[in-house]
Enzyme design. Sequence first.
Site, mmCIF file in Angstrom:
data_model
loop_
_atom_site.group_PDB
_atom_site.id
_atom_site.type_symbol
_atom_site.label_atom_id
_atom_site.label_comp_id
_atom_site.label_asym_id
_atom_site.label_seq_id
_atom_site.Cartn_x
_atom_site.Cartn_y
_atom_site.Cartn_z
ATOM 1 N N GLU A 89 1.866 56.616 21.750
ATOM 2 C CA GLU A 89 1.229 57.335 20.644
ATOM 3 C C GLU A 89 2.179 57.491 19.457
ATOM 4 O OE1 GLU A 89 1.373 58.102 23.861
ATOM 5 O OE2 GLU A 89 -0.140 59.565 24.422
ATOM 6 N N CYS A 98 3.893 64.027 21.536
ATOM 7 C CA CYS A 98 2.934 63.139 20.860
ATOM 8 C C CYS A 98 1.788 63.927 20.245
ATOM 9 C CB CYS A 98 2.423 62.077 21.826
ATOM 10 S SG CYS A 98 3.688 60.841 22.195
HETATM 11 N N1 THU Z 1 3.758 57.786 28.179
HETATM 12 C C1 THU Z 1 3.138 57.411 27.031
HETATM 13 O O1 THU Z 1 3.530 56.427 26.390
HETATM 14 N N2 THU Z 1 2.078 58.140 26.617
HETATM 15 C C2 THU Z 1 1.497 59.145 27.323
HETATM 16 O O2 THU Z 1 0.496 59.697 26.893
HETATM 17 C C3 THU Z 1 2.091 59.582 28.587
HETATM 18 C C4 THU Z 1 3.384 58.956 28.953
HETATM 19 C C5 THU Z 1 4.869 56.959 28.673
HETATM 20 C C6 THU Z 1 6.252 57.528 28.599
HETATM 21 C C7 THU Z 1 6.947 56.689 29.660
HETATM 22 O O3 THU Z 1 7.326 55.446 29.107
HETATM 23 C C8 THU Z 1 5.873 56.442 30.697
HETATM 24 O O4 THU Z 1 4.634 56.637 30.026
HETATM 25 C C9 THU Z 1 5.937 57.345 31.914
HETATM 26 O O5 THU Z 1 6.013 58.685 31.543
#
Ligand code: THU
Length: 136
Positions: free
Chosen positions: A58, A92
Site C-alpha cells: 500500500e 499504511c
Molecule cells: N504486508 C503488506 O504489504 N500489506 C498488508 O496489508 C499487510 C502486510 C506485507 C508486509 C510484509 O512484507 C508481509 O506482508 C508480511 O507481513
Amino acid sequence: MVVTPPADLLEAAREAQAKAYVPYSHFPVGAAVRLADGGIVQGCNVENASYGLSICAERNAAFAAVTAGATSFSEVLVVGETTGPIAPCGACRQVLLEFTDPAAPIWLVGRDGTLRTSLGELLPHAFSPRDLGPQG
Ligand code: THU
C-alpha cells in the site's frame, strides 16, 4: 455481504502482487490506487534482509502515485493471500489517509472474501492533514 471489487483495480493489484519481493515472509501483497484522473498506480511489498526496512504494498503504491504527480486517490484495493479480507497495517492506513477521503472505497481482498470499507472505518479518530490547520 458478498461484494465485487472493480475488475480493473483488482487486475492491477494482482499484477503487482505477482511482482512482490517476499523472500522472508513468502506473503505477497498487491495494491492499486485509482487517481482523480482515472489512472491506476500499482504497488507490491518489497522486503529486505534487514527486515525492518521492508515496505508494504500500500505504501509503495501511494508513494509511486505521488512520484507520478498524483496526491488524491478516489479508491484503493489491496489483495493478499489471507482467508478473509486482508487488513492493512496501521502505518499504511495512516499514509493512505493522507491522500484519500475518509469516505472513499477501500477494497480489501483475500482468498475467500472481499470487504468494501473506508479509511473512516479503518482508522477512526485519525490525525490527518486537516488537524495541522492552515500550515498543514
Ligand atoms: N504486508 C503488506 O504489504 N500489506 C498488508 O496489508 C499487510 C502486510 C506485507 C508486509 C510484509 O512484507 C508481509 O506482508 C508480511 O507481513
